[in-house]
Motif scaffolding. Structure first.
Motif, PDB file in Angstrom:
ATOM      1  N   VAL A 171       5.683  -9.520   8.928  1.00 43.51           N
ATOM      2  CA  VAL A 171       5.555  -8.630   7.784  1.00 43.51           C
ATOM      3  C   VAL A 171       6.084  -7.263   8.206  1.00 43.51           C
ATOM      4  N   ARG A 172       7.047  -6.759   7.453  1.00 44.56           N
ATOM      5  CA  ARG A 172       7.541  -5.393   7.658  1.00 44.56           C
ATOM      6  C   ARG A 172       6.963  -4.573   6.524  1.00 44.56           C
ATOM      7  N   TYR A 173       6.356  -3.422   6.863  1.00 51.09           N
ATOM      8  CA  TYR A 173       5.634  -2.671   5.841  1.00 51.09           C
ATOM      9  C   TYR A 173       5.669  -1.171   6.103  1.00 51.09           C
ATOM     10  N   THR A 201       4.599   2.911   3.803  1.00 52.31           N
ATOM     11  CA  THR A 201       4.132   3.562   2.574  1.00 52.31           C
ATOM     12  C   THR A 201       5.287   3.985   1.674  1.00 52.31           C
ATOM     13  N   LEU A 231      10.442   0.484   5.505  1.00 51.31           N
ATOM     14  CA  LEU A 231       9.414  -0.427   5.999  1.00 51.31           C
ATOM     15  C   LEU A 231       9.491  -0.444   7.522  1.00 51.31           C
ATOM     16  N   MET A 254      -2.268  -7.273   9.126  1.00 54.03           N
ATOM     17  CA  MET A 254      -1.747  -5.915   9.326  1.00 54.03           C
ATOM     18  C   MET A 254      -2.943  -5.019   9.636  1.00 54.03           C
ATOM     19  N   TYR A 268       0.741   0.325   0.153  1.00 52.51           N
ATOM     20  CA  TYR A 268       1.685  -0.165   1.158  1.00 52.51           C
ATOM     21  C   TYR A 268       2.685  -1.095   0.483  1.00 52.51           C
ATOM     22  N   TYR A 269       3.923  -1.009   0.939  1.00 47.05           N
ATOM     23  CA  TYR A 269       5.002  -1.877   0.488  1.00 47.05           C
ATOM     24  C   TYR A 269       5.329  -2.806   1.645  1.00 47.05           C
ATOM     25  N   TYR A 270       5.701  -4.036   1.325  1.00 44.28           N
ATOM     26  CA  TYR A 270       5.953  -4.994   2.403  1.00 44.28           C
ATOM     27  C   TYR A 270       6.945  -6.065   1.970  1.00 44.28           C
ATOM     28  N   THR A 271       7.515  -6.697   2.985  1.00 41.40           N
ATOM     29  CA  THR A 271       8.354  -7.871   2.813  1.00 41.40           C
ATOM     30  C   THR A 271       8.012  -8.833   3.950  1.00 41.40           C
ATOM     31  N   VAL A 290      10.520  -6.963  -1.908  1.00 45.79           N
ATOM     32  CA  VAL A 290       9.505  -5.974  -1.533  1.00 45.79           C
ATOM     33  C   VAL A 290       8.366  -6.042  -2.549  1.00 45.79           C
ATOM     34  N   HIS A 302       3.945  -4.852  -3.133  1.00 50.22           N
ATOM     35  CA  HIS A 302       3.043  -3.767  -2.747  1.00 50.22           C
ATOM     36  C   HIS A 302       1.585  -4.101  -3.067  1.00 50.22           C
TER      37      HIS A 302
END
Length: 139
Positions: free
Chosen positions: A72-74, A76, A81, A104, A113-116, A133, A135
């Motif tokens: 997970v890449r994350y 704000t 990310l 996380m 938080y935003y993530y992919t 992406v 959130h």
């Protein structure tokens, strides 16, 4: 004589329980890499607390090495990310799908938080599957 045989049998039994060889352990085989891997469910928040969250998703079984990582890449900012969380998983070659869960840690309360998500083999070779992406906001 019987006591000597009994002691010998006990030593052999205990020794076989305590000593194991790698050849005797079950090792998942490397399978053919899937031509195309796609996320079939999620990613979604499995749990969110003020200081951590668990992201869960399901994909086709990517194949290849049995050792994989869910990633997970994350951050704000949805365009940056910059933080990464990963969790190891062992693929089951008998299943057509794989469920990934990644925790996380170190999150801040009441923060969006935003993530992919993505996955890789243990050697870092990617499975070529990446989510859009998404959130969430910590409580």
């Amino acid at each position: 004589m019987n006591k000597l045989l009994l002691k010998l049998a006990m030593v052999v039994t205990v020794g076989s329980l305590l000593y194991s060889t790698p050849a005797a352990t079950q090792v998942s085989p490397t399978t053919n890499k899937a031509a195309r891997v796609r996320i079939t469910r999620g990613p979604e928040i499995e749990r969110a607390d003020p200081d951590f969250a668990i992201i869960k998703w399901t994909s086709d079984n990517p194949g290849g090495s049995p050792e994989h990582y869910g990633i997970v890449r994350y951050g704000t900012d949805p365009t940056k990310l910059s933080q990464t969380a990963k969790s190891p998983i062992r693929l089951n070659p008998g299943h057509s799908y794989t469920v990934f869960r990644v925790r996380m840690d170190g999150l801040k309360p009441q923060t969006t938080y935003y993530y992919t998500v993505d996955s890789t083999e243990a050697n870092g070779k990617g499975d070529r599957v990446k989510s859009a992406v998404k959130h969430f906001t910590t409580p």
